[in-house]
Design an enzyme around this catalytic site. Sequence first.
Site, PDB file in Angstrom:
ATOM      1  N   HIS A  21      40.156  49.393  38.483  1.00 22.45           N
ATOM      2  CA  HIS A  21      40.327  48.097  37.813  1.00 22.45           C
ATOM      3  C   HIS A  21      39.010  47.777  37.085  1.00 22.45           C
ATOM      4  CE1 HIS A  21      41.972  44.375  36.716  1.00 22.45           C
ATOM      5  NE2 HIS A  21      42.073  43.767  37.880  1.00 22.45           N
TER       6      HIS A  21
ATOM      7  N   ARG B 280      36.478  36.973  33.747  1.00 24.73           N
ATOM      8  CA  ARG B 280      37.403  38.028  33.314  1.00 24.73           C
ATOM      9  C   ARG B 280      37.576  37.980  31.796  1.00 24.73           C
ATOM     10  NH1 ARG B 280      41.089  40.234  36.433  1.00 24.73           N
ATOM     11  NH2 ARG B 280      41.063  41.704  34.692  1.00 24.73           N
TER      12      ARG B 280
ATOM     13  N   GLN C 118      37.910  44.238  35.864  1.00 24.20           N
ATOM     14  CA  GLN C 118      37.528  43.377  36.986  1.00 24.20           C
ATOM     15  C   GLN C 118      36.066  43.618  37.360  1.00 24.20           C
ATOM     16  OE1 GLN C 118      39.527  41.029  38.881  1.00 24.20           O
ATOM     17  NE2 GLN C 118      37.438  40.508  39.434  1.00 24.20           N
TER      18      GLN C 118
ATOM     19  N   ARG D  35      48.290  47.833  32.096  1.00 24.57           N
ATOM     20  CA  ARG D  35      48.302  47.751  33.560  1.00 24.57           C
ATOM     21  C   ARG D  35      49.461  48.611  34.001  1.00 24.57           C
ATOM     22  NH1 ARG D  35      47.596  42.510  37.367  1.00 24.57           N
ATOM     23  NH2 ARG D  35      45.480  43.002  36.744  1.00 24.57           N
TER      24      ARG D  35
ATOM     25  N   ASP E   1      39.286  42.031  48.691  1.00 25.88           N
ATOM     26  CA  ASP E   1      40.513  42.062  47.879  1.00 25.88           C
ATOM     27  C   ASP E   1      41.684  42.082  48.859  1.00 25.88           C
ATOM     28  OD1 ASP E   1      42.432  42.462  45.889  1.00 25.88           O
ATOM     29  OD2 ASP E   1      41.976  44.598  45.613  1.00 25.88           O
TER      30      ASP E   1
ATOM     31  N   CYS F 284      38.566  39.225  43.758  1.00 29.66           N
ATOM     32  CA  CYS F 284      39.175  39.395  42.433  1.00 29.66           C
ATOM     33  C   CYS F 284      40.375  38.478  42.250  1.00 29.66           C
ATOM     34  CB  CYS F 284      39.568  40.853  42.234  1.00 29.66           C
ATOM     35  SG  CYS F 284      40.723  41.455  43.473  1.00 29.66           S
TER      36      CYS F 284
HETATM   37  N1   CP Z   1      42.223  39.983  39.488  1.00 29.64           N
HETATM   38  C1   CP Z   1      43.331  40.248  38.758  1.00 29.64           C
HETATM   39  O1   CP Z   1      43.449  41.305  38.138  1.00 29.64           O
HETATM   40  O2   CP Z   1      44.257  39.275  38.756  1.00 29.64           O
HETATM   41  P1   CP Z   1      45.729  39.390  38.134  1.00 29.64           P
HETATM   42  O3   CP Z   1      46.450  40.438  38.923  1.00 29.64           O
HETATM   43  O4   CP Z   1      46.316  38.038  38.252  1.00 29.64           O
HETATM   44  O5   CP Z   1      45.593  39.828  36.701  1.00 29.64           O
HETATM   45  N1  NVA Z   2      44.112  45.750  44.595  1.00 31.06           N
HETATM   46  C1  NVA Z   2      44.946  44.738  44.000  1.00 31.06           C
HETATM   47  C2  NVA Z   2      44.206  44.035  42.936  1.00 31.06           C
HETATM   48  C3  NVA Z   2      44.944  42.884  42.303  1.00 31.06           C
HETATM   49  C4  NVA Z   2      44.176  42.265  41.172  1.00 31.06           C
HETATM   50  C5  NVA Z   2      46.221  45.365  43.469  1.00 31.06           C
HETATM   51  O1  NVA Z   2      46.149  46.467  42.912  1.00 31.06           O
HETATM   52  O2  NVA Z   2      47.282  44.769  43.596  1.00 31.06           O
END
Ligand code: CP
Ligand code: NVA
Length: 313
Positions: free
Chosen positions: A127, A285, A130, A95, A218, A257
Amino acid sequence: MTVDVLGIADLGPGGLAAVLDLAERRAPSVLAGRGAALVFEHPSARTRNACEMAVVQLGGHPVTIRGEEVGFDRRETVEDVARTLACFHSLVGARVLRHSTLERMVAALRGSSRDVPVVNLLSDVEHPTQALADLLTVRQELGSIEGRTVAYVGDGNNVCRSLVLACAMAGARTVVATPPGYGLTEGDLAHVAALGGEIRVTDDPMAAAEGADVLYTDVWVSMGEEGEEEKRRAFAGFTIDDRLLAAAAPDAIFLHCLPAHRGEEVSATVLEGPRSRVWRQAENRMHAARALFAHVLGAVADAPDVVEARDER
Ligand code: CP
Ligand code: NVA
């Protein structure tokens, strides 16, 4: 050939279908006695837990690493971190603050003697893990993905991009409602079209919701983004609430999400209401991550209850 998944389209329609099928089958032991490195430059509740448990279910050992521990381009280069992780692990998930970090990891590993798959666990661009859980949830809840209409109301961000590309590959139509200036790019729309997908964009949330099978949103402000107050002003009227949900198909489901901000992108009544499937989506997930990891490590599903591992890396 090593399969990296930096964007959902890297799987191709066949790979996407294979992963969705694997997600509902017994976990193959493709990681028995092996490790998976999971690097997080941003916080995570779902992705970290889903991926750690997925690795355990595949027989492996997850090692979760905070971004500051490896210090991309501060303690050492992104490339050296990637090569180091590949000394110990059969898979690297990350990430990242910047999508280019994932591209640099892939470039450092490709063709090397430690050529392990890299999986995007969220970047500023996509993502993909997701989107896999999203489609899995749609299929479980509505019985099919093909021919469905998925309406996304909110920011044209990483989650939105992976969702519309995944829908394009799976034969679902998408409608995306964003305030002006916060939409997907022309390049994104061209990518959807190149995948054979149908997408409509609008700045009218009600027009997007009408008749939709799935309503999705989101957060308005993603991790690492600035200008929160300006964004909240721009997104006034884009809350998915009971009025929007009432305009959708009678059996429509609501997806998010997560994390959610009640009263911003979604009302508490919709998030907690009877059409909400966000907790099944969250659990998915893990099933989706397990399937994706198995797929990139060479597992194939060849019978309803039988899964076997091909590539003993
Ligand atoms: N939806 C999602 O990616 O959640 P987190 O940021 O908690 O991993
Ligand atoms: N769009 C959001 C998604 C979190 C799971 C972010 O990038 O923070």
